[in-house]
Design an enzyme around this catalytic site. Structure first.
Site: not given
Length: 504
Positions: A30, A75, A175-176, A247, A295, A351
């Site tokens: 990203e 993001n 995304n999200e 995560y 992710e 990442q």
């Protein structure tokens, strides 16, 4: 005296779960922190090539054999105008980047990233902006990237020096989008409708696309499961994958509980698959939605420092230093992904470089590999083939958040082309070795090619610029095979890769 406990595993060549989709070993870059600028791209660095890509980073990434890399966010993508990142670099504008409160120079964009992906042998999982933009920008980007010629945007790509289309196959629809932190956050109904209509338009430009709809930002969201059900109810026929993000950290410094976190990933995957199958049943569809865990990682950082670094260019962000116990959790998560190879077809460790990453660099300086690099490397290289259903017996323990946690976390992959079976195994026990016996008699005679071990007496041990080889794997494992059975002593708190040749 080395103490040990007993565990067993039966592996039968006919008990096939699924073929491993190589994209389960994907990653993510990203425009965040030093992932792009100072990570893969640093003109003026002594290793930089003619385009400005760091050759040392390219080599470390190539070694991982990463099949697909998600780009450009994250993001970041929810406020990104892709047109700002194409054309002559000297004419590109500098933009205020609102996701991370930095200044984006746009020196790396779609074409540069396509070049980078080719250099490391990866496909691109491209994301479109469904935050501040929508259908029009998305279909134009597909035209720019994938249409051969004869239209405005395809000819614009050619004018920018790229005669052949990039032919990106896999695309993320935003995304999200459930997250209040996201620019242009939406309700499930708003997003589901937009995703469906955007998917239709993108496919009308290129019917070969695979499309990923946004699932919840995490299983802890208040709307989790309801979000998935609503989004799929509105977009089921026009998407192929649903995304999952997760995560884990050890902020409470409770190692037994931390090492059990992959059980949460297992339940997360099962829950999302069940929700998708509910919509499949509701719609009486023959189509199965697959999962893209695009992710996932250990993430130790406590929030972003963006408020203190307002409008800087590529300031350091989320540069976690990973230790031995982090590598064990990453190994357990990789095993979990393989256990769901029938449903999880793509996954991206987030990442790839500098930002919560297995690879670290210093601006103008060296590159080094974190502890988490090695389980990722081993599974990507040796975890290709068919996942076999294992029958495992193992002693268990209870932790703060989990019950019946097996000390042995393991899976096997059969590569018929190479006549190899690879067993990936983690011993979660912190003070005792684990005696593992694997029954492989269905394969006939087998012999051990190597037993790779990642271990360290100190679980907080890590690799740094000053000491880059504090935690590295060795080939001194004890695995032996005789009469179709393999035995090995798995060291306490260790990651193990046992490669066996099948004597066909």
């Amino acid at each position: 005296m080395i103490m040990s406990i007993q565990s067993t595993m039966i592996v039968d060549k006919d008990f096939k779960l699924a073929e491993v989709d190589p994209r389960v070993y994907g990653s993510f870059i990203e425009h965040l922190g030093r992932a792009v600028y100072g990570g893969i791209y640093e003109p003026g660095h002594k290793t930089a090539d003619e385009q400005g890509f760091r050759s040392d980073a390219l080599a470390a990434i190539r070694a991982l054999n990463v099949p697909i890399i998600r780009y450009p966010g994250g993001n970041f993508v929810s406020g990104y105008n892709w047109e700002d990142g194409v054309g002559p670099q000297e004419k590109r504008k500098r933009s205020l980047e609102l996701a991370w409160w930095t200044t984006e120079t746009n020196q790396v964009g779609t074409n540069e990233f396509a070049d980078f992906a080719k250099l490391v042998g990866s496909e691109v999982m491209m994301a479109v902006n469904l935050g501040t933009r929508g259908i029009d920008a998305a279909r134009n980007l597909v035209e720019y990237c994938n249409h051969p010629s004869g239209s405005y945007y395809s000819d614009l790509r050619i004018a920018h020096g790229y005669k052949e289309p990039h032919a990106f196959k896999t695309w993320c629809l935003g995304n999200e989008m459930d997250g209040p932190w996201q620019i242009g956050a939406k309700t499930a109904a708003e997003y589901g409708r937009l995703a469906n209509e955007t998917a239709k338009a993108m496919r009308w430009v290129d019917p070969t696309l695979e499309l990923v709809a946004c699932g919840s930002s995490g299983s802890g969201m208040d709307t989790f499961a309801e979000w998935e059900a609503t989004v799929l109810d509105l977009s089921y026929d026009n998407v192929d994958f649903l995304s999952l993000h997760t995560y884990y950290n050890n902020n409470e410094d409770d190692t037994p509980n931390f090492l059990a976190r992959s059980l949460d990933m297992d339940q997360f995957i099962r829950s999302v698959a069940a929700t998708a199958d509910y919509i499949k049943a509701k719609k009486k569809s023959k189509k199965t939605i697959y999962l893209s865990l695009d992710e996932w990682n250990v993430w130790k950082s406590q929030g972003s420092s963006r408020a203190e670094q307002l409008w800087q260019v590529a300031p350091p962000e989320f540069e976690d230093v990973y230790n031995m116990e982090d590598a064990l959790v990453v190994g357990c998560c990789l095993i979990t992904l393989l256990k769901h190879a029938d449903r999880v077809k793509m996954a991206c460790i987030a990442q790839l470089i500098n930002v919560i990453a297995p690879i670290m660099t210093e601006n103008g300086g060296p590159l080094w590999l974190q502890t988490t690099y090695y389980p990722y490397l081993h599974t990507s290289i040796y975890g290709r083939g068919t996942v076999l259903h294992p029958l495992i017996t193992s002693p268990k323990y209870d932790s703060k958040d989990f019950a019946d946690v097996p000390y042995l976390e393991a899976i096997s992959v059969y590569n018929e082309e190479l006549s190899e079976v690879t067993v990936f195994a983690v011993n979660r026990h912190l003070s005792e070795g684990l005696e593992l016996t694997v029954d492989l008699r269905s394969f006939g005679a087998v012999h051990v090619l190597e037993h790779i071990v990642l271990e360290h007496e100190e679980l907080k041990a890590c690799n740094t610029k000053q000491s880059p080889e504090t935690v590295v794997p060795h080939n001194g494992g004890s695995a032996q095979a005789e009469g179709g059975r393999m035995t090995a002593l798995l060291a306490k708190a260790s990651w193990n890769v046992i490669r066996l040749r099948v004597n066909t």
